[in-house]
Motif scaffolding. Sequence first.
Motif, mmCIF file in Angstrom:
data_model
loop_
_atom_site.group_PDB
_atom_site.id
_atom_site.type_symbol
_atom_site.label_atom_id
_atom_site.label_comp_id
_atom_site.label_asym_id
_atom_site.label_seq_id
_atom_site.Cartn_x
_atom_site.Cartn_y
_atom_site.Cartn_z
ATOM 1 N N LEU A 42 0.844 -1.189 0.000
ATOM 2 C CA LEU A 42 0.000 0.000 0.000
ATOM 3 C C LEU A 42 0.878 1.237 0.000
ATOM 4 O O LEU A 42 2.066 1.189 0.389
ATOM 5 C CB LEU A 42 -0.941 0.029 1.207
ATOM 6 C CG LEU A 42 -0.340 0.299 2.588
ATOM 7 C CD1 LEU A 42 -1.415 0.824 3.514
ATOM 8 C CD2 LEU A 42 0.266 -0.954 3.189
ATOM 9 N N ARG A 43 0.311 2.327 -0.451
ATOM 10 C CA ARG A 43 1.013 3.599 -0.527
ATOM 11 C C ARG A 43 0.510 4.496 0.589
ATOM 12 O O ARG A 43 -0.682 4.763 0.703
ATOM 13 C CB ARG A 43 0.766 4.252 -1.880
ATOM 14 C CG ARG A 43 1.512 5.541 -2.104
ATOM 15 C CD ARG A 43 2.970 5.320 -2.390
ATOM 16 N NE ARG A 43 3.182 4.623 -3.661
ATOM 17 C CZ ARG A 43 4.383 4.382 -4.156
ATOM 18 N NH1 ARG A 43 5.461 4.773 -3.482
ATOM 19 N NH2 ARG A 43 4.513 3.739 -5.294
ATOM 20 N N LEU A 44 1.419 4.961 1.432
ATOM 21 C CA LEU A 44 1.061 5.848 2.534
ATOM 22 C C LEU A 44 0.969 7.289 2.046
ATOM 23 O O LEU A 44 1.566 7.647 1.023
ATOM 24 C CB LEU A 44 2.102 5.754 3.646
ATOM 25 C CG LEU A 44 2.257 4.386 4.322
ATOM 26 C CD1 LEU A 44 3.348 4.451 5.380
ATOM 27 C CD2 LEU A 44 0.957 3.936 4.946
ATOM 28 N N PRO A 45 0.256 8.144 2.750
ATOM 29 C CA PRO A 45 0.212 9.561 2.365
ATOM 30 C C PRO A 45 1.528 10.256 2.714
ATOM 31 O O PRO A 45 2.446 9.657 3.276
ATOM 32 C CB PRO A 45 -0.947 10.100 3.207
ATOM 33 C CG PRO A 45 -1.000 9.204 4.394
ATOM 34 C CD PRO A 45 -0.610 7.847 3.899
ATOM 35 N N PHE A 46 1.601 11.530 2.360
ATOM 36 C CA PHE A 46 2.793 12.306 2.708
ATOM 37 C C PHE A 46 2.961 12.354 4.225
ATOM 38 O O PHE A 46 2.007 12.604 4.971
ATOM 39 C CB PHE A 46 2.658 13.739 2.171
ATOM 40 C CG PHE A 46 3.725 14.668 2.690
ATOM 41 C CD1 PHE A 46 5.006 14.632 2.169
ATOM 42 C CD2 PHE A 46 3.437 15.568 3.716
ATOM 43 C CE1 PHE A 46 5.977 15.482 2.660
ATOM 44 C CE2 PHE A 46 4.404 16.418 4.205
ATOM 45 C CZ PHE A 46 5.683 16.373 3.671
ATOM 46 N N LEU A 47 4.174 12.090 4.684
ATOM 47 C CA LEU A 47 4.469 12.056 6.110
ATOM 48 C C LEU A 47 5.429 13.182 6.451
ATOM 49 O O LEU A 47 6.575 13.206 5.971
ATOM 50 C CB LEU A 47 5.075 10.708 6.513
ATOM 51 C CG LEU A 47 4.196 9.471 6.281
ATOM 52 C CD1 LEU A 47 4.965 8.201 6.604
ATOM 53 C CD2 LEU A 47 2.930 9.550 7.114
ATOM 54 N N ALA A 48 4.940 14.119 7.255
ATOM 55 C CA ALA A 48 5.801 15.197 7.719
ATOM 56 C C ALA A 48 6.771 14.657 8.766
ATOM 57 O O ALA A 48 6.574 13.575 9.320
ATOM 58 C CB ALA A 48 4.944 16.322 8.298
ATOM 59 N N PRO A 49 7.834 15.402 9.066
ATOM 60 C CA PRO A 49 8.787 14.926 10.078
ATOM 61 C C PRO A 49 8.113 14.672 11.427
ATOM 62 O O PRO A 49 7.311 15.482 11.905
ATOM 63 C CB PRO A 49 9.798 16.069 10.159
ATOM 64 C CG PRO A 49 9.739 16.718 8.818
ATOM 65 C CD PRO A 49 8.300 16.620 8.392
ATOM 66 N N PHE A 50 8.402 13.534 12.007
ATOM 67 C CA PHE A 50 7.934 13.114 13.334
ATOM 68 C C PHE A 50 6.406 13.009 13.423
ATOM 69 O O PHE A 50 5.834 13.092 14.507
ATOM 70 C CB PHE A 50 8.446 14.069 14.416
ATOM 71 C CG PHE A 50 9.932 14.226 14.427
ATOM 72 C CD1 PHE A 50 10.759 13.183 14.821
ATOM 73 C CD2 PHE A 50 10.517 15.415 14.014
ATOM 74 C CE1 PHE A 50 12.137 13.326 14.816
ATOM 75 C CE2 PHE A 50 11.890 15.576 14.017
ATOM 76 C CZ PHE A 50 12.710 14.523 14.418
ATOM 77 N N SER A 51 5.751 12.840 12.301
ATOM 78 C CA SER A 51 4.290 12.699 12.316
ATOM 79 C C SER A 51 3.917 11.245 12.600
ATOM 80 O O SER A 51 4.718 10.325 12.459
ATOM 81 C CB SER A 51 3.700 13.149 10.986
ATOM 82 O OG SER A 51 4.178 12.329 9.933
ATOM 83 N N ARG A 52 2.661 11.053 12.984
ATOM 84 C CA ARG A 52 2.111 9.715 13.246
ATOM 85 C C ARG A 52 0.950 9.465 12.288
ATOM 86 O O ARG A 52 0.193 10.390 11.956
ATOM 87 C CB ARG A 52 1.629 9.591 14.693
ATOM 88 C CG ARG A 52 2.747 9.578 15.717
ATOM 89 C CD ARG A 52 2.189 9.444 17.126
ATOM 90 N NE ARG A 52 3.244 9.356 18.128
ATOM 91 C CZ ARG A 52 3.816 8.239 18.542
ATOM 92 N NH1 ARG A 52 3.413 7.076 18.030
ATOM 93 N NH2 ARG A 52 4.768 8.241 19.439
ATOM 94 N N HIS A 53 0.833 8.205 11.900
ATOM 95 C CA HIS A 53 -0.238 7.839 10.980
ATOM 96 C C HIS A 53 -0.638 6.388 11.248
ATOM 97 O O HIS A 53 0.210 5.537 11.522
ATOM 98 C CB HIS A 53 0.214 7.997 9.524
ATOM 99 C CG HIS A 53 -0.816 7.579 8.518
ATOM 100 N ND1 HIS A 53 -1.957 8.309 8.256
ATOM 101 C CD2 HIS A 53 -0.880 6.484 7.711
ATOM 102 C CE1 HIS A 53 -2.665 7.695 7.337
ATOM 103 N NE2 HIS A 53 -2.040 6.586 6.991
ATOM 104 N N THR A 54 -1.945 6.119 11.181
ATOM 105 C CA THR A 54 -2.472 4.763 11.362
ATOM 106 C C THR A 54 -3.173 4.336 10.086
ATOM 107 O O THR A 54 -3.987 5.083 9.543
ATOM 108 C CB THR A 54 -3.441 4.694 12.546
ATOM 109 O OG1 THR A 54 -2.765 5.098 13.737
ATOM 110 C CG2 THR A 54 -3.958 3.280 12.736
#
Length: 411
Positions: A133-145
């Motif tokens: 899967l392709r994750l969205p853009f991740l900013a520095p030190f961000s969290r994503h589920t």
Amino acid sequence: MSGAPRSTSIAARLRGGRLLSRSSRAYRLTAPLRLLTPLGRGVLVTGLVASGLSARFHWQEFTQLAAVALGLLVLGLLWQLLPGGLVVGLRLRHERIVEGAPAPAASLEVQAGAVPMLFPRVLVPVGRRGVGLRLPFLAPFSRHTEELHLPELARGVHTVGPVTYEKIDPVGLVSRTFSTGPAVELRVSPRVTDLSVFAGGLTNDLDGATSQQLSMSDLAFHALREYVPGDDLRHVHWRSSAKAGELLVRQYHETRRGHVTVLLDGARQSYPRQADFELAVSVATSIALRAVRDDFDTYLRCGPHLSRSRAPVAMTDAACRFALGGDDHLEHAADAAQAVHGTGLVVQVTGGQRPLPDLDAAARLFSREADWLVVRADSAAEPFLRDSGTLRELSVPDLARLAELLARGLR
């Protein structure tokens, strides 16, 4: 004469060593090229061709093109040296499922590093397959589920993870793959059917002889002992405690419980079809689960994998690992006969091609007081129930007929 082969062997080793040394040097030299994506290789070729044309014809346009192409490649390589990366935690909603049930969802908890990541691609291995899967853009030190749906899986123990992700520069020229987080196991147990309570032949075994193992709750009284914090106050012998001036509790001998031994034949030659072995696994697991639910000590084995417990989950976990192998059924039956004393019922589950004398020889390893039953999983045969000498034999073409045939076979 005797020295020639040795010298030839030494020369072959030297040539092999030189080849390995050359291959390792070539591997190190080409390592940066393997980091390039197809776009990156195209940009590299463009830069090299532009550099050659610039040196040949002294065209300013080719010089600028070569500088831009090679500069982008250098920036892509430097991007890979920047610290920080993804940390991905993998969690399964359910670690145990039944074959045929919808596969569980997995949850990916992503923690970004110090470098922003542009839509990184994540791959989750599931057994021999993989889900990407392709994750969205991740900013520095961000969290994503992210929620991930796994594919349907056959019976077995499947390793899920570790998660791999691709670190790529903003232009998409240089890429590296990293692994993160531990792998987890997903157990897919066989299909089972609910069976009736075990009857004939096991009632006497429930009253079995007392053992030498002490227990705090059973039938055979043994002695009194001093009270220990944590003991059940219902076992306090108040009259003796009053005389002794201290609390005394009853201690018992643990009586022997009923035993059921289920042996699944894991020999390839016993099953003309792979589906028959899967049916045999379902049959053996269904019988073992009925035994533990009736509070029997149950011994379930197929090949090197076995479970000896009264817990249903122990039976299904063992059944997940059952697989076809060599013909060691008689050897494993002998091991079971030594490990289980006083079993009340021995059930051998096999395929349509196992000779009956082999099964009879395995059954004779156990006590003569035990009931012996043979269940053949054969999807191409008609269901039957017959007495073959000392063994009662029944054939099961599908799992739905097991309850009816087994109820008749245990009477």
